[in-house]
Scaffold this motif. Structure first.
Motif, mmCIF file in Angstrom:
data_model
loop_
_atom_site.group_PDB
_atom_site.id
_atom_site.type_symbol
_atom_site.label_atom_id
_atom_site.label_comp_id
_atom_site.label_asym_id
_atom_site.label_seq_id
_atom_site.Cartn_x
_atom_site.Cartn_y
_atom_site.Cartn_z
ATOM 1 N N GLU A 35 11.834 10.132 -9.741
ATOM 2 C CA GLU A 35 10.538 10.800 -10.209
ATOM 3 C C GLU A 35 9.498 10.287 -9.612
ATOM 4 N N ALA A 36 8.647 11.063 -9.116
ATOM 5 C CA ALA A 36 7.247 10.944 -8.601
ATOM 6 C C ALA A 36 6.434 10.084 -9.378
ATOM 7 N N VAL A 37 6.046 8.973 -9.119
ATOM 8 C CA VAL A 37 5.133 8.039 -9.905
ATOM 9 C C VAL A 37 3.910 7.553 -9.307
ATOM 10 N N SER A 38 2.894 7.195 -9.949
ATOM 11 C CA SER A 38 1.685 6.569 -9.208
ATOM 12 C C SER A 38 1.960 5.374 -8.820
ATOM 13 N N GLY A 39 2.477 4.673 -9.449
ATOM 14 C CA GLY A 39 3.014 2.883 -9.009
ATOM 15 C C GLY A 39 3.904 2.574 -9.937
ATOM 16 N N GLU A 40 4.312 1.395 -9.512
ATOM 17 C CA GLU A 40 5.352 0.566 -10.184
ATOM 18 C C GLU A 40 5.200 -0.885 -10.013
ATOM 19 N N THR A 41 5.505 -1.360 -10.923
ATOM 20 C CA THR A 41 5.679 -3.205 -10.956
ATOM 21 C C THR A 41 7.207 -3.652 -10.681
ATOM 22 N N LEU A 42 7.518 -4.203 -9.844
ATOM 23 C CA LEU A 42 8.606 -5.214 -9.837
ATOM 24 C C LEU A 42 8.341 -6.582 -10.226
ATOM 25 N N GLY A 43 8.426 -6.844 -11.292
ATOM 26 C CA GLY A 43 7.959 -8.069 -12.026
ATOM 27 C C GLY A 43 8.570 -9.413 -11.388
ATOM 28 N N GLU A 44 10.169 -9.274 -11.297
ATOM 29 C CA GLU A 44 10.726 -10.318 -10.948
ATOM 30 C C GLU A 44 10.594 -10.718 -9.379
ATOM 31 N N SER A 45 10.364 -9.599 -8.646
ATOM 32 C CA SER A 45 10.108 -9.738 -7.168
ATOM 33 C C SER A 45 8.463 -10.024 -6.795
ATOM 34 N N HIS A 46 7.845 -9.858 -7.935
ATOM 35 C CA HIS A 46 6.202 -9.966 -7.742
ATOM 36 C C HIS A 46 5.689 -9.117 -6.757
ATOM 37 N N ARG A 47 6.089 -7.709 -6.968
ATOM 38 C CA ARG A 47 5.551 -6.774 -6.311
ATOM 39 C C ARG A 47 4.926 -5.658 -7.038
ATOM 40 N N ILE A 48 3.806 -5.228 -6.422
ATOM 41 C CA ILE A 48 3.250 -3.892 -6.975
ATOM 42 C C ILE A 48 3.203 -2.607 -5.796
ATOM 43 N N PHE A 63 -3.818 0.441 -8.941
ATOM 44 C CA PHE A 63 -3.709 -1.026 -8.661
ATOM 45 C C PHE A 63 -4.120 -2.088 -9.872
ATOM 46 N N ILE A 64 -5.206 -1.444 -10.752
ATOM 47 C CA ILE A 64 -5.557 -2.183 -11.890
ATOM 48 C C ILE A 64 -4.636 -2.018 -13.253
ATOM 49 N N HIS A 65 -3.930 -0.789 -13.120
ATOM 50 C CA HIS A 65 -2.751 -0.450 -14.148
ATOM 51 C C HIS A 65 -1.581 -1.107 -13.945
ATOM 52 N N GLU A 66 -1.048 -1.370 -12.765
ATOM 53 C CA GLU A 66 -0.067 -2.253 -12.314
ATOM 54 C C GLU A 66 -0.298 -3.617 -12.302
ATOM 55 N N SER A 67 -1.583 -3.984 -12.116
ATOM 56 C CA SER A 67 -2.034 -5.420 -12.162
ATOM 57 C C SER A 67 -1.833 -5.755 -13.950
ATOM 58 N N LEU A 68 -2.079 -5.242 -14.808
ATOM 59 C CA LEU A 68 -2.012 -5.211 -16.245
ATOM 60 C C LEU A 68 -0.658 -5.513 -16.558
ATOM 61 N N HIS A 69 0.450 -4.521 -15.919
ATOM 62 C CA HIS A 69 1.706 -4.829 -16.243
ATOM 63 C C HIS A 69 1.945 -6.205 -15.675
ATOM 64 N N SER A 70 1.730 -6.449 -14.346
ATOM 65 C CA SER A 70 2.028 -7.473 -13.885
ATOM 66 C C SER A 70 1.629 -8.854 -14.678
ATOM 67 N N GLY A 71 0.656 -8.807 -15.294
ATOM 68 C CA GLY A 71 -0.166 -9.896 -16.105
ATOM 69 C C GLY A 71 0.992 -9.935 -17.286
ATOM 70 N N LEU A 72 1.312 -8.773 -18.041
ATOM 71 C CA LEU A 72 2.110 -9.161 -19.250
ATOM 72 C C LEU A 72 3.461 -9.735 -18.829
ATOM 73 N N HIS A 73 3.981 -9.081 -17.504
ATOM 74 C CA HIS A 73 5.186 -9.858 -17.002
ATOM 75 C C HIS A 73 5.084 -11.211 -16.841
ATOM 76 N N VAL A 74 4.218 -11.894 -16.266
ATOM 77 C CA VAL A 74 3.882 -13.147 -15.897
ATOM 78 C C VAL A 74 3.788 -14.045 -17.275
ATOM 79 N N ASN A 75 3.203 -13.301 -18.193
ATOM 80 C CA ASN A 75 2.834 -13.903 -19.389
ATOM 81 C C ASN A 75 4.130 -13.782 -20.434
ATOM 82 N N GLY A 76 4.990 -13.085 -19.983
ATOM 83 C CA GLY A 76 6.126 -12.927 -20.670
ATOM 84 C C GLY A 76 6.230 -11.999 -21.692
ATOM 85 N N TYR A 77 5.197 -11.275 -22.014
ATOM 86 C CA TYR A 77 4.926 -10.220 -22.899
ATOM 87 C C TYR A 77 5.952 -9.132 -22.599
#
Ligand SMILES: [Zn+2]
Length: 115
Positions: A35-48, A63-77
């Motif tokens: 599916e076409a998407v605006s962005g995605e976060t690959l948390g394990e490989s630290h890629r947006i 970029f803001i949206h995926e950074s928020l996902h990344s922050g949740l990933h880093v924190n374990g949420y």
């Protein structure tokens, strides 16, 4: 060198989120699960990854949206909430952050500086 109205507004190729380095990639016609998407976060490989076909404002919003996902990933949420709940939380935070920047961007920059 690009000199258009958006010169200097290009999405950075790397960023630090809660102390962790992330690579940021602009991907033409980005797909996630076919599916076409605006962005995605690959948390394990630290890629947006951000869809390069979006206009500049949407790329930064993503970029803001995926950074928020990344922050949740880093924190374990990311492991605590289901993906629907996480998406609701991240979308809400994205809107708040973008509105804060629109309303108070100059003051925020004065208080927090540019690092
Ligand atoms: Zn999301």
């Amino acid at each position: 060198m690009s000199t258009g109205p958006n010169a200097g507004r290009k999405i950075p190729s790397r960023t630090i989120i809660l102390g962790e380095p992330f690579r940021v990639e602009l991907v033409p016609d980005l797909l996630s699960d076919d599916e076409a998407v605006s962005g995605e976060t690959l948390g394990e490989s630290h890629r947006i990854r951000i869809n390069a076909s979006l206009d500049t404002e949407k790329q930064w919003r993503t970029f803001i949206h995926e950074s928020l996902h990344s922050g949740l990933h880093v924190n374990g949420y990311g492991n605590v909430s289901d993906s629907v709940t996480e998406e609701m939380i991240v979308q809400t935070l994205e809107y708040v952050v973008v509105q804060m920047i629109r309303q108070h961007g100059k003051q925020l920059l004065e208080v927090f500086g540019d690092d």
